[in-house]
Design an enzyme around this catalytic site. Sequence first.
Site, PDB file in Angstrom:
ATOM      1  N   GLY A  36       5.167  54.818  23.253  1.00  0.00           N
ATOM      2  CA  GLY A  36       6.078  54.115  24.546  1.00  0.00           C
ATOM      3  C   GLY A  36       6.619  52.880  23.538  1.00  0.00           C
ATOM      4  N   CYS A  37       5.747  52.261  22.780  1.00  0.00           N
ATOM      5  CA  CYS A  37       6.436  50.942  22.168  1.00  0.00           C
ATOM      6  C   CYS A  37       8.086  50.839  21.815  1.00  0.00           C
ATOM      7  CB  CYS A  37       5.398  49.827  21.852  1.00  0.00           C
ATOM      8  SG  CYS A  37       4.037  50.068  23.354  1.00  0.00           S
ATOM      9  N   THR A  38       7.830  52.335  20.813  1.00  0.00           N
ATOM     10  CA  THR A  38       8.888  52.081  20.332  1.00  0.00           C
ATOM     11  C   THR A  38      10.220  52.404  21.049  1.00  0.00           C
ATOM     12  OG1 THR A  38       7.417  52.481  17.930  1.00  0.00           O
ATOM     13  CG2 THR A  38      10.132  53.497  18.172  1.00  0.00           C
TER      14      THR A  38
END
Length: 151
Positions: free
Chosen positions: A41-43
């Site tokens: 998700g952060c990527t």
Amino acid sequence: MLDTRIPDFSLPATSGQTFNLAAQAGKVVVVYFYPKDSTPGCTTEGQQFRDLHEQFAALDAVILGVSRDSVKSHENFKAKQNFPFELGSDGDEAVCTLFGVMKMKNMYGKQVRGIERSTFVIDRGGVLRREWRGVKVPGHAQEVLDFVKTL
């Protein structure tokens, strides 16, 4: 917190820099908090901000991604994803606390303390104009850009 001046803060950041809010006076500052470098998700979130970066820059907006990861971890994440913006390391959680993004979350049935994915837009005068908490990644960076266009 909305429509209030954000106190100055500084964080060690990528590219050997220290990110300092006061040094951004006259620019719109987008601060997005995310849980962990190199997680799916952060990527994806970072990639969306990366892909819209030129449009943010054209509006004189600065993007800063913040997590509790080390600057070394951030450097690897930034290089691998070609992020054109800096990532700030908030190991002592001072900036996370300032923005109130530390929350208890359920992970695999256990309660863990972590960063709630959140984004804040600070206007050219240092005043908080918009916040998103509990962010869902798809389309979020575009929503932030659309808001920045209104400032």
